[in-house]
Enzyme design. Structure first.
Site, PDB file in Angstrom:
ATOM      1  N   SER A 172       0.781  -1.429   0.146  1.00  0.00           N
ATOM      2  CA  SER A 172      -0.077   0.140   0.120  1.00  0.00           C
ATOM      3  C   SER A 172       0.778   1.426  -0.048  1.00  0.00           C
ATOM      4  CB  SER A 172      -0.725   0.019   1.184  1.00  0.00           C
ATOM      5  OG  SER A 172      -1.581  -1.141   1.261  1.00  0.00           O
ATOM      6  N   CYS A 173       2.045   0.955   0.225  1.00  0.00           N
ATOM      7  CA  CYS A 173       3.036   2.227  -0.053  1.00  0.00           C
ATOM      8  C   CYS A 173       3.250   2.595  -1.398  1.00  0.00           C
ATOM      9  CB  CYS A 173       4.441   1.843   0.486  1.00  0.00           C
ATOM     10  SG  CYS A 173       4.759   1.805   2.294  1.00  0.00           S
ATOM     11  N   VAL A 174       3.805   3.790  -1.542  1.00  0.00           N
ATOM     12  CA  VAL A 174       3.909   4.497  -3.108  1.00  0.00           C
ATOM     13  C   VAL A 174       5.342   5.031  -3.215  1.00  0.00           C
ATOM     14  CG1 VAL A 174       3.034   6.107  -4.508  1.00  0.00           C
ATOM     15  CG2 VAL A 174       1.468   5.074  -3.143  1.00  0.00           C
TER      16      VAL A 174
END
Lengths: 154, 213
Positions: free
Chosen positions: A28-30
């Site tokens: 879910s990190c970017v």
């Protein structure tokens, strides 16, 4: 010989051709990459949260989309790059647990939206993205060509 | 900014660390009993690690961000709000699926739908047993919600959970349980317990009180 520089959560690193910036196992990190094709320099920030102004931020400022983009612009400027020459790409923001009924996580989507909004506000051109879905990604960013290579394990 | 959770844990006395390890042991013991009933054979449990780790270092605990794992995520409410993430490294997940489906260990090379559903259920049961131990120890009511499962790189599996706490915490409790069958098949299960700072303080108080007994 091109060097591979790993960028962990909450970190930002810059590199010059022919070196590569990598971020591994992004859920879910970017990962936001900035590239200046004229100068062949790039930067990658591994972002975790959408907004530093909500709640009481702790830890590295690069964790937050808003502060990380500010920092990316600053770091690129140090390398001699102007805003209008920068090409941004966005990777990540998956939903790893889509079936959770109690308090859905949804952070991936929110992170991606926050990054896009911030880039637009700052007048940075976004030229590519690989976002959403339910699979983790590893990304390799070549500052020689500006291209991203994305791996999934599914 | 400093992590109070880490500071607090660093200040734990040996006695208090023992108390924490004890929660791990009790939970592991209960989990082993539950599992041995499910697969109909004796299981020994040990707790090689009971510690606190920084949130961003969680994937390294399991072997690096790209390590393939099965993760079972359970949201937690009640007197404390938090999350449990139970992580099985790929090899352990495959062995566990074989044991649960009564196949020879080493048969499974990938997980099908029935395997993942069995693993989700087992994750639910094992975490449930661990949480019962924790909730008794703390004298608090903890409610587990319906879990979800992901098979992917551990970095990706972990990051959406830590994001939930990233604004409020920097540390997680990790209890590593090693389950061994009588045929010496080893299954590693990593229990990550994530709470915000206030909840963590409450847990520490309970640990201190226990150590003082």
């Amino acid at each position: 010989m091109a060097e591979e520089i790993e960028v962990n959560i909450g970190e930002l690193k810059v590199a010059k051709a022919p070196d590569k910036l990598v971020a591994l196992g992004i859920g879910s990190c970017v990962a936001v990459t900035f590239y200046d094709p004229g100068l062949k320099v790039g930067a990658l920030a591994h972002i975790m949260l959408p907004d530093s102004t909500k709640g009481n931020p702790i830890g590295s400022p690069i964790k937050y989309a808003d502060l990380a983009v500010d920092e990316l612009i600053k770091e690129m400027a140090k390398m001699g790059s102007k805003k209008k020459g920068i090409e941004a790409k966005i990777v990540g923001g998956a939903d790893m647990f889509p079936h959770i009924k109690h308090a859905p996580l949804e952070v991936g989507r929110i992170n991606v939206e926050a990054v896009k909004e911030k880039l637009k506000k700052d007048g940075i051109r976004t030229v590519g993205e690989a976002v959403g879905g339910n699979a983790g990604r590893s990304v390799e960013f070549s500052t020689a060509t500006g291209s991203l290579t994305i791996r999934t394990k599914l | 900014m400093k992590s109070q959770w880490r500071e607090a844990l660093d200040k734990l006395t040996e006695l208090e660390k023992d108390a924490l390890r004890e929660v791990g042991y009790i939970g592991a013991g209960h989990a082993a009993t539950a599992l041995s009933k499910l697969i109909d054979q004796r299981i020994d449990a040990s707790v090689p690690i009971a510690a606190s780790v920084s949130l961003t270092q969680l994937p390294e605990t399991v072997g690096g961000r790209e390590e393939l794992v099965v993760g079972v995520y359970l949201p937690l409410t009640g007197d404390l709000e938090g999350s449990v993430l139970l992580v099985f490294p790929k090899r352990s997940a495959l062995a566990l699926a074989d044991l649960l489906m009564k196949r020879k260990v080493g048969t499974a090379t990938t997980l099908d739908e029935i395997d993942t559903s069995a693993l989700k259920e087992v994750g639910n049961i094992l975490s449930g047993r661990c949480l019962t131990a924790l909730s008794k120890f703390l004298g608090m009511r903890l409610i587990e919600h319906v879990p979800d499962l992901a098979c992917d790189m551990v970095g990706a599996v972990v990051d959406s959970i830590i994001i939930k706490f990233g604004q409020r915490a920097e540390q997680a409790l990790v209890i590593v349980v090693e389950l061994t069958t009588k045929e010496k098949v080893k299954i590693m299960a990593y229990f990550f317990l994530l709470f915000g700072l206030e909840e963590a303080e409450t847990i520490l108080k309970a640990i201190r009180a226990k150590a003082g007994e």
